[in-house]
Design an enzyme around this catalytic site. Sequence first.
Site, mmCIF file in Angstrom:
data_model
loop_
_atom_site.group_PDB
_atom_site.id
_atom_site.type_symbol
_atom_site.label_atom_id
_atom_site.label_comp_id
_atom_site.label_asym_id
_atom_site.label_seq_id
_atom_site.Cartn_x
_atom_site.Cartn_y
_atom_site.Cartn_z
ATOM 1 N N SER A 126 1.190 -1.298 -0.134
ATOM 2 C CA SER A 126 -0.161 0.258 0.167
ATOM 3 C C SER A 126 0.784 1.087 -0.120
ATOM 4 O O SER A 126 0.553 2.608 -0.161
ATOM 5 C CB SER A 126 -0.575 -0.076 1.404
ATOM 6 O OG SER A 126 -1.736 -0.882 1.372
ATOM 7 N N LYS A 141 -10.327 -5.417 9.701
ATOM 8 C CA LYS A 141 -11.459 -5.821 9.234
ATOM 9 C C LYS A 141 -12.098 -5.543 9.688
ATOM 10 O O LYS A 141 -13.118 -4.368 9.590
ATOM 11 C CB LYS A 141 -11.114 -6.291 7.643
ATOM 12 C CG LYS A 141 -10.355 -5.624 6.406
ATOM 13 C CD LYS A 141 -10.338 -6.930 5.221
ATOM 14 C CE LYS A 141 -9.744 -6.126 4.002
ATOM 15 N NZ LYS A 141 -9.687 -6.239 2.953
ATOM 16 N N ALA A 172 -15.299 -18.200 1.668
ATOM 17 C CA ALA A 172 -16.013 -17.363 2.679
ATOM 18 C C ALA A 172 -16.112 -16.911 3.731
ATOM 19 O O ALA A 172 -16.694 -16.949 4.522
ATOM 20 C CB ALA A 172 -17.667 -18.343 2.879
ATOM 21 N N GLY A 173 -14.713 -16.228 3.421
ATOM 22 C CA GLY A 173 -14.555 -15.282 4.608
ATOM 23 C C GLY A 173 -14.071 -14.235 4.010
ATOM 24 O O GLY A 173 -15.348 -13.171 3.494
ATOM 25 N N GLY A 174 -13.660 -13.296 4.885
ATOM 26 C CA GLY A 174 -14.222 -11.465 4.739
ATOM 27 C C GLY A 174 -14.136 -11.044 3.671
ATOM 28 O O GLY A 174 -14.364 -10.176 3.017
ATOM 29 N N ALA A 175 -12.700 -11.730 2.672
ATOM 30 C CA ALA A 175 -13.086 -11.225 1.708
ATOM 31 C C ALA A 175 -14.069 -11.088 0.245
ATOM 32 O O ALA A 175 -14.776 -10.593 -0.139
ATOM 33 C CB ALA A 175 -11.655 -11.632 0.514
ATOM 34 N N ARG A 191 -15.302 -24.913 2.491
ATOM 35 C CA ARG A 191 -14.489 -26.392 2.831
ATOM 36 C C ARG A 191 -15.450 -25.615 4.046
ATOM 37 O O ARG A 191 -15.786 -27.362 4.293
ATOM 38 C CB ARG A 191 -12.865 -25.680 3.614
ATOM 39 C CG ARG A 191 -12.535 -26.946 3.989
ATOM 40 C CD ARG A 191 -11.269 -26.341 4.545
ATOM 41 N NE ARG A 191 -10.868 -24.666 5.703
ATOM 42 C CZ ARG A 191 -9.828 -24.650 6.034
ATOM 43 N NH1 ARG A 191 -8.528 -25.123 5.682
ATOM 44 N NH2 ARG A 191 -9.438 -23.298 6.709
ATOM 45 N N TYR A 212 -2.006 -12.369 -4.092
ATOM 46 C CA TYR A 212 -0.955 -12.112 -5.540
ATOM 47 C C TYR A 212 0.474 -12.492 -4.618
ATOM 48 O O TYR A 212 0.888 -12.569 -3.917
ATOM 49 C CB TYR A 212 -1.311 -10.638 -5.803
ATOM 50 C CG TYR A 212 -1.190 -9.562 -4.415
ATOM 51 C CD1 TYR A 212 -2.409 -9.469 -4.188
ATOM 52 C CD2 TYR A 212 -0.040 -9.607 -3.920
ATOM 53 C CE1 TYR A 212 -2.829 -8.500 -3.008
ATOM 54 C CE2 TYR A 212 -0.394 -8.418 -2.481
ATOM 55 C CZ TYR A 212 -1.240 -7.818 -2.050
ATOM 56 O OH TYR A 212 -1.518 -7.494 -0.968
HETATM 57 P P1 NDP Z 1 -10.031 -15.121 5.401
HETATM 58 O O1 NDP Z 1 -9.381 -15.446 6.885
HETATM 59 O O2 NDP Z 1 -11.440 -14.106 6.171
HETATM 60 O O3 NDP Z 1 -10.768 -16.475 4.737
HETATM 61 C C1 NDP Z 1 -9.951 -17.521 4.005
HETATM 62 C C2 NDP Z 1 -11.733 -18.299 3.718
HETATM 63 O O4 NDP Z 1 -10.265 -19.227 3.060
HETATM 64 C C3 NDP Z 1 -11.859 -19.607 4.051
HETATM 65 O O5 NDP Z 1 -13.122 -19.139 3.650
HETATM 66 C C4 NDP Z 1 -11.070 -20.623 4.456
HETATM 67 O O6 NDP Z 1 -12.441 -21.751 4.335
HETATM 68 C C5 NDP Z 1 -10.691 -20.456 3.084
HETATM 69 N N1 NDP Z 1 -9.005 -21.379 3.461
HETATM 70 C C6 NDP Z 1 -8.405 -21.092 3.879
HETATM 71 N N2 NDP Z 1 -7.106 -21.803 3.633
HETATM 72 C C7 NDP Z 1 -7.648 -23.436 2.936
HETATM 73 C C8 NDP Z 1 -7.891 -24.470 2.721
HETATM 74 N N3 NDP Z 1 -6.735 -24.470 2.648
HETATM 75 N N4 NDP Z 1 -9.056 -25.464 2.184
HETATM 76 C C9 NDP Z 1 -9.842 -24.815 2.078
HETATM 77 N N5 NDP Z 1 -10.385 -23.565 1.753
HETATM 78 C C10 NDP Z 1 -9.516 -22.359 2.313
HETATM 79 O O7 NDP Z 1 -9.699 -14.241 4.720
HETATM 80 P P2 NDP Z 1 -9.819 -12.722 3.633
HETATM 81 O O8 NDP Z 1 -11.438 -13.840 3.723
HETATM 82 O O9 NDP Z 1 -9.948 -11.878 4.298
HETATM 83 O O10 NDP Z 1 -8.664 -13.615 2.519
HETATM 84 C C11 NDP Z 1 -8.903 -14.391 1.934
HETATM 85 C C12 NDP Z 1 -7.385 -14.115 0.340
HETATM 86 O O11 NDP Z 1 -8.248 -12.761 -0.208
HETATM 87 C C13 NDP Z 1 -6.239 -13.630 1.225
HETATM 88 O O12 NDP Z 1 -5.223 -14.710 1.296
HETATM 89 C C14 NDP Z 1 -5.662 -12.227 0.746
HETATM 90 O O13 NDP Z 1 -4.624 -12.370 0.386
HETATM 91 C C15 NDP Z 1 -6.671 -12.291 0.004
HETATM 92 N N6 NDP Z 1 -7.579 -10.856 -0.727
HETATM 93 C C16 NDP Z 1 -6.964 -9.752 -1.752
HETATM 94 C C17 NDP Z 1 -7.247 -8.077 -2.012
HETATM 95 C C18 NDP Z 1 -6.624 -8.014 -3.273
HETATM 96 O O14 NDP Z 1 -7.039 -6.634 -3.226
HETATM 97 N N7 NDP Z 1 -6.340 -8.511 -3.801
HETATM 98 C C19 NDP Z 1 -8.444 -7.668 -0.686
HETATM 99 C C20 NDP Z 1 -8.546 -9.363 0.184
HETATM 100 C C21 NDP Z 1 -8.007 -10.241 0.621
HETATM 101 P P3 NDP Z 1 -13.422 -22.019 5.835
HETATM 102 O O15 NDP Z 1 -14.294 -20.529 6.149
HETATM 103 O O16 NDP Z 1 -13.038 -23.428 5.933
HETATM 104 O O17 NDP Z 1 -12.236 -21.900 7.159
#
Ligand code: NDP
Length: 269
Positions: free
Chosen positions: A16, A65, A127-130, A151, A215
Amino acid sequence: MSLFAVFGSPIAHSLSPIIHQAFGNELGISLQYERINAPLGTLAESLEQFRMRGGVGANITVPLKLEAYTLCSEHTDNAKKAMAVNTLYWSHNTLCGDNTDGEGLVRDLTLNIKLNLEGKRLLILGAGGATRGILAPLLAQSVETISIANRTLENARILSHQDPRITAYNYELLNNSKESPFDLIINSTSASLEDKLLPLALKWVKGAVVMDLVYKKQETVFMQWAKSHGALATHDGIGMLVEQAALSFKRWHQVLPSTGPVIQMLKAM
Ligand code: NDP
């Protein structure tokens, strides 16, 4: 000179400061942009110190966030829908939160990649924060359907209540489903950060445009896997990163910077 910062933990890797400095240079706006390490539970205190040093705006990244969301007294619609904040600003001493992640992704898909999302069938992995941040702006593009595979099925189910166009799956249910092919697959999991592949059936990637929100210096394992199994095109999350930053920049400086040169600069780094 105005002071800005990105708060997160870990934070040393954040691009950033480079992005915002490049925007400022292009537009002749002099700014200072720092990385501030703030572990979970410490954001309120860190922000107070930042404000006392003259801070006027901030970005928020993992894992803060949601914490940032709870600290804000006012939220934009996108922040409310995502229940997460990636951009902070003060209005008459009131802390306000926006979420530019989803609009940033939509700008990257439609303006840079030139994909028309109207009527398209989307698959989002994770299904996380992103995913929470990108759902509403994608739905607003009049997409036909969004399938979410995660997952943990329950986390996808919670998000599916937002709109009748969303269906929730885990990978096994999706792979055995009778879904028609998808136009666009977005990997919104953090699996690629650890070079882990997802248990997604090969049939889904054939002929689809594939994007990984992660990335890295090289193509992610997911992009490599999708490319070698017939994806139409593969993209990483750099475009989204720069576009969401441009929208934060506009929030603070009331002017939208050019993103193309910065995307090219980061890809060449
Ligand atoms: P969270 O920790 O909130 O969510 C992670 C998600 O990934 C959950 O749904 C989790 O599943 C799943 N997950 C993690 N590891 C595995 C695995 N080994 N196998 C299957 N599913 C898995 O993270 P965010 O949602 O905040 O971020 C996700 C990604 O998005 C980050 O890596 C970040 O780098 C990227 N991102 C990029 C941005 C950009 O500007 N390019 C902006 C925001 C995010 P479960 O629910 O089962 O735990």
